[in-house]
Design a protein around this motif. Structure first.
Motif, PDB file in Angstrom:
ATOM      1  N   CYS A 109      -4.083  11.082  11.530  1.00 14.57           N
ATOM      2  CA  CYS A 109      -4.736   9.809  11.862  1.00 14.57           C
ATOM      3  C   CYS A 109      -3.857   9.156  12.915  1.00 14.57           C
ATOM      4  N   SER A 110      -4.445   8.877  14.083  1.00 11.59           N
ATOM      5  CA  SER A 110      -3.628   8.338  15.175  1.00 11.59           C
ATOM      6  C   SER A 110      -3.072   6.960  14.806  1.00 11.59           C
ATOM      7  N   MET A 111      -3.803   6.216  13.984  1.00 13.62           N
ATOM      8  CA  MET A 111      -3.262   4.908  13.574  1.00 13.62           C
ATOM      9  C   MET A 111      -2.022   5.089  12.688  1.00 13.62           C
ATOM     10  N   ALA A 112      -2.117   5.989  11.722  1.00 13.01           N
ATOM     11  CA  ALA A 112      -0.972   6.210  10.824  1.00 13.01           C
ATOM     12  C   ALA A 112       0.251   6.663  11.639  1.00 13.01           C
ATOM     13  N   ASN A 133      15.155 -13.518   3.701  1.00 12.44           N
ATOM     14  CA  ASN A 133      14.427 -12.809   2.644  1.00 12.44           C
ATOM     15  C   ASN A 133      13.090 -13.516   2.315  1.00 12.44           C
ATOM     16  N   THR A 134      12.269 -13.665   3.335  1.00  9.87           N
ATOM     17  CA  THR A 134      11.006 -14.409   3.112  1.00  9.87           C
ATOM     18  C   THR A 134       9.785 -13.530   3.354  1.00  9.87           C
ATOM     19  N   ILE A 135      10.015 -12.217   3.598  1.00  6.42           N
ATOM     20  CA  ILE A 135       8.888 -11.373   4.040  1.00  6.42           C
ATOM     21  C   ILE A 135       8.537 -10.324   2.989  1.00  6.42           C
ATOM     22  N   LEU A 136       7.240 -10.122   2.789  1.00  5.81           N
ATOM     23  CA  LEU A 136       6.774  -9.030   1.926  1.00  5.81           C
ATOM     24  C   LEU A 136       6.044  -8.009   2.805  1.00  5.81           C
ATOM     25  N   PRO A 137       6.385  -6.710   2.672  1.00  2.78           N
ATOM     26  CA  PRO A 137       5.658  -5.721   3.485  1.00  2.78           C
ATOM     27  C   PRO A 137       4.379  -5.256   2.787  1.00  2.78           C
ATOM     28  N   LEU A 138       3.304  -5.214   3.540  1.00  2.00           N
ATOM     29  CA  LEU A 138       2.021  -4.665   3.057  1.00  2.00           C
ATOM     30  C   LEU A 138       1.617  -3.580   4.030  1.00  2.00           C
ATOM     31  N   THR A 139       1.221  -2.441   3.510  1.00  2.00           N
ATOM     32  CA  THR A 139       0.739  -1.410   4.442  1.00  2.00           C
ATOM     33  C   THR A 139      -0.677  -0.992   4.113  1.00  2.00           C
ATOM     34  N   TYR A 140      -1.458  -0.860   5.156  1.00  2.00           N
ATOM     35  CA  TYR A 140      -2.792  -0.249   5.033  1.00  2.00           C
ATOM     36  C   TYR A 140      -2.542   1.170   4.523  1.00  2.00           C
ATOM     37  N   ALA A 157       3.056  -3.693  -1.255  1.00  2.00           N
ATOM     38  CA  ALA A 157       1.937  -2.898  -1.778  1.00  2.00           C
ATOM     39  C   ALA A 157       1.153  -2.280  -0.640  1.00  2.00           C
ATOM     40  N   THR A 158       0.217  -1.420  -1.034  1.00  2.00           N
ATOM     41  CA  THR A 158      -0.737  -0.885  -0.065  1.00  2.00           C
ATOM     42  C   THR A 158      -1.999  -1.749  -0.110  1.00  2.00           C
ATOM     43  N   PRO A 182      -0.161  -0.542   9.454  1.00  2.00           N
ATOM     44  CA  PRO A 182       0.165  -0.443  10.870  1.00  2.00           C
ATOM     45  C   PRO A 182      -0.979  -0.973  11.740  1.00  2.00           C
ATOM     46  N   ASP A 183      -2.058  -1.529  11.101  1.00  2.00           N
ATOM     47  CA  ASP A 183      -3.226  -1.921  11.891  1.00  2.00           C
ATOM     48  C   ASP A 183      -3.244  -3.421  12.154  1.00  2.00           C
TER      49      ASP A 183
END
Ligand code: 13P
Ligand code: SF4
Length: 367
Positions: A109-112, A133-140, A157-158, A182-183
């Motif tokens: 997948c070119s986006m991934a 320390n104020t950021i939470l990562p979320l991934t598609y 989380a995803t 990443p989108d």
């Protein structure tokens, strides 16, 4: 092997599979399915070709396929008709005796591919330096297992396009800011729907390793990774303007991987599942221009002859990587199983799985 290397490789299946007729291959697929029974499970993403989807035991969008994979404890072989990140997810959500097979390793997948783990760690270090320390990562879910694990390890989380709103709302109960990978389009469209103005969204450019933002840094609520889907980005404002002039009665419905401008000008926007349901519920005689992958648009058109259905972009092609899975590759991968030489097995190492599953579970319990 990296996905890029795999993509550059030529298909590695024996030539004979390309000289068989579709009927012959279909007969062979049916024979393997009969022989293996419940030992075999074939999930198929809605963007797959008809020649493949006809053999799927279940079809769905990425959320539904992740849920179905997590539920199946019976199948020894899961032949995943979709793309690499989906097969990785299936491997991580199934038990160790279950083997996940991707019929063609070039189905990436070119986006991934627009976010790798090294770039992500660099971005994280820089962003922590700026925002603490104020950021939470979320991934598609359209991301590598390593990035899912990174999110799991850091409390994140995803998300899929079906639950991005719910997950973003949850994320804001955890931290003040979100890094969305990443989108950029799904992240921007979802945050905007939740009432976050564009002026509070920054963009992280992984190539330049820099933050694009013009206001006061304290105001940033969402940091969007500068990635996109090369299929959905091909629906444009010009496509919509032209259609509004020539076919003003048409309803325009698009996937949230389209740009913010396109989503804003459309009548409706939502995940693959949402689009399918909207068309199913639409009254006979209604007209629809759809902004999503072409195999799905064509299937909807064939399944609903009582409605007028066109692609929002008349020059669209299907997703090339989804299309790597074709009948010859499916037939060959199934026959290798009965010959007890299964190939293209997708495995994710234990440590990555442990953390990535945390990220996936945080989504699945809320989906
Ligand atoms: P969904 O299946 O979540 O709608 O995602 C679309 C997509 O682009 C899959 O690769
Ligand atoms: Fe990736 Fe877009 Fe193809 Fe989905 S449609 S697999 S996001 S390139």
């Amino acid at each position: 092997m990296s996905l890029l290397k795999a993509f550059k490789q030529k298909s590695s299946i024996p030539d004979q599979y390309f000289s068989m007729t579709d009927e012959e291959m279909a007969g062979r697929v049916r024979a393997v399915k009969k022989q293996l029974g419940n030992k075999l499970f074939i999930p198929g993403h809605h963007y797959q070709k008809d020649e493949v989807i006809q053999f799927a035991d279940t079809t769905g969008d990425s959320l539904q396929l992740a849920q179905q994979s997590a539920l199946n404890r019976e199948a020894e072989y899961i032949v995943f008709c979709g793309v690499h990140f989906m097969a990785e997810t299936a491997d991580m959500l199934t038990e160790s005796h279950q083997r996940v097979i991707l019929p063609d390793m070039r189905a990436g997948c070119s986006m991934a591919d627009m976010a790798d783990i090294h770039q992500t760690k660099t971005a994280w270090d820089r962003l922590q330096h700026v925002f603490g320390n104020t950021i939470l990562p979320l991934t598609y879910v359209n991301s590598t297992a390593a990035i899912k694990a990174f999110c799991g390890k850091n409390g994140g989380a995803t998300v899929t396009s079906s639950n991005a709103e719910k997950m973003l709302e949850w994320a804001f109960t955890q931290k003040e800011r979100i890094l969305f990978l990443p989108d950029q389009h799904l992240g921007r469209n979802t945050a905007y729907t939740l009432g976050i103005p564009l002026s509070r969204m920054a963009v992280w450019d992984p190539q330049m390793q820099q933050l694009e933002y013009e206001g006061e840094l304290d105001d940033v609520k969402v940091i969007l990774w500068k990635g996109h889907c090369s299929v959905h980005e091909k629906f444009t404002v010009e496509n919509i303007q032209l259609l509004r002039q020539t076919n003003p009665e048409m309803n325009i419905i698009v996937h949230p991987e389209c740009t913010h401008e396109v989503v804003q000008l459309s009548d409706m926007a939502g995940s693959t599942h949402y689009i399918i349901q909207a068309i199913q519920k639409a009254p006979p005689g209604s007209s629809w221009a759809i902004g999503t992958e072409m195999n799905l648009v064509n299937r909807l058109k064939n399944d609903h002859p009582d409605k007028t259905i066109i692609s929002l972009n008349p020059n669209m092609c299907p997703c090339l990587t989804m299309n790597r899975i074709d009948l010859p590759h499916l037939t060959y991968s199934l026959e290798r199983i009965v010959q007890e030489e299964p190939g293209n097995i997708i495995t994710v190492d234990n440590e990555t799985t442990e953390y990535a599953v945390k990220a996936l579970q945080r989504m699945l319990v809320r989906a």
